[in-house]
Design an enzyme around this catalytic site. Structure first.
Site, PDB file in Angstrom:
ATOM      1  N   GLN A   9       0.828  -1.211   0.000  1.00  0.00           N
ATOM      2  CA  GLN A   9       0.000   0.000   0.000  1.00  0.00           C
ATOM      3  C   GLN A   9       0.860   1.257   0.000  1.00  0.00           C
ATOM      4  OE1 GLN A   9      -3.290  -0.884   2.450  1.00  0.00           O
ATOM      5  NE2 GLN A   9      -4.121   1.176   2.459  1.00  0.00           N
ATOM      6  N   LEU A  88       0.798  -6.195   1.781  1.00  0.00           N
ATOM      7  CA  LEU A  88      -0.142  -6.564   0.717  1.00  0.00           C
ATOM      8  C   LEU A  88       0.569  -7.263  -0.445  1.00  0.00           C
ATOM      9  CD1 LEU A  88      -2.762  -6.200  -1.091  1.00  0.00           C
ATOM     10  CD2 LEU A  88      -1.791  -3.976  -1.684  1.00  0.00           C
ATOM     11  N   ARG A 112      -9.492  -8.761   2.709  1.00  0.00           N
ATOM     12  CA  ARG A 112      -8.480  -8.208   3.632  1.00  0.00           C
ATOM     13  C   ARG A 112      -8.674  -6.705   3.771  1.00  0.00           C
ATOM     14  NH1 ARG A 112      -3.038  -6.006   3.059  1.00  0.00           N
ATOM     15  NH2 ARG A 112      -1.548  -6.918   4.557  1.00  0.00           N
ATOM     16  N   HIS A 194      -0.556  -4.149  11.038  1.00  0.00           N
ATOM     17  CA  HIS A 194       0.513  -5.007  11.591  1.00  0.00           C
ATOM     18  C   HIS A 194       0.729  -4.773  13.087  1.00  0.00           C
ATOM     19  CE1 HIS A 194       1.310  -6.430   7.576  1.00  0.00           C
ATOM     20  NE2 HIS A 194       1.340  -5.185   7.164  1.00  0.00           N
TER      21      HIS A 194
END
Length: 290
Positions: A9, A88, A112, A194
């Protein structure tokens, strides 16, 4: 040996993928298949949308995935010895090495994105970039903060991203500056990727990942969670579930790829961010765009 690497991203730009769409019937067919799977014309947003349109999580993640995967499929001499993706980008890498089918991976990426968006809305959270401190020092200072804040992206030596609840991240940034960080600044992101705050998203995604078929890959993937070469589909599947709440260990992954013989790193997808990180991790590495 050639390592193919796939961005995450933040690499999106208006017009991304248009050359691929216009350049071959095979690529055009994949983009149109993606429009059907997603239930909206993501190609219109990719080719003509504003930067704001592209920033929407449900658009950003599939857009970067599509750009990377369709570019990889269009390459004539695509023979990877190893692959890796940043966050990603790991989904793109798993299509490239044959672990996941294109349509299965796209559905997972879309799920996701939506699950992460929901988790972001459930609790105010953020991320911050920390420059100029040793990894161990950043880990130590995060542990001192009362509240959820953890190292999230080990991008390259001296460049870490931390993630967590807003007050905890802000307090950690102050500690980092006091400890001599060149910079510790909040990032314009929607949530704490994360980190443990992604647990609700991880649980949702786990069901989708567990229901998806994972195949034997043509070459190993160096996963964000393990940093080591993995070829066992069951282990890849398990690591992919853990990825949402675990840190992206990019520095360690690149170091391991170099140790295992990677001399050329080819970035497949929008931008050149990963090439810059690879050069900071291993100056002698050759880097290029696909």
């Amino acid at each position: 040996m050639k390592a193919y690497i796939f961005p995450g991203q933040g690499a999106q730009f208006t017009g991304m993928g248009k050359d691929l769409y216009d350049g071959s019937e095979a690529s055009k067919a994949l983009f149109e298949q993606a429009n059907d799977i997603l239930g909206f014309r993501i190609t219109d947003i990719m080719f003509e949308g504003s930067a704001e349109d592209l920033k929407e999580t449900k658009v950003t993640q599939p857009a970067i995935f599509l750009h990377s995967v369709i570019l990889a499929k269009s390459l004539n001499d695509f023979k990877p010895d190893m692959v890796a993706g940043h966050s990603l980008g790991e989904f793109s890498a798993l299509v490239a090495n044959g672990t996941l089918a294109f349509e299965d991976a796209l559905k997972l990426v879309s799920a996701r994105a939506l699950a992460m968006q929901e988790a972001c809305e459930a609790e105010p959270s953020t991320m911050a970039a920390v420059l100029g401190l040793e990894d161990a020092k950043v880990e130590e200072l995060c542990a001192q903060v009362d509240g959820i804040v953890v190292p999230a992206n080990y991008n390259c030596p001296g460049q870490l991203v931390i993630s967590g609840a807003i007050p905890a991240v802000e307090q950690a940034c102050e500690l980092m500056k006091e400890a001599g960080a060149k910079r510790a600044l909040l990032l314009p992101v929607g949530g704490a990727f994360h980190s443990p705050l992604m647990k609700p998203a991880e649980e949702k995604l786990a069901a989708a990942i567990n229901a998806t078929k994972f195949q034997e890959p043509i070459c190993p993937v160096y996963q964000n969670v393990s940093t080591t070469p993995i070829s066992d589909p069951a282990v890849i599947q398990s690591n992919l579930i853990k990825q949402l709440t675990a840190p992206v260990k990019w520095t360690q992954s690149v170091q391991n790829m170099v140790a295992d013989g990677a001399s050329t790193f080819i970035e497949v997808g929008p931008g050149k961010v990963l090439q810059g990180l690879v050069k900071k991790i291993h100056r002698e590495a050759e880097t290029q765009s696909a």
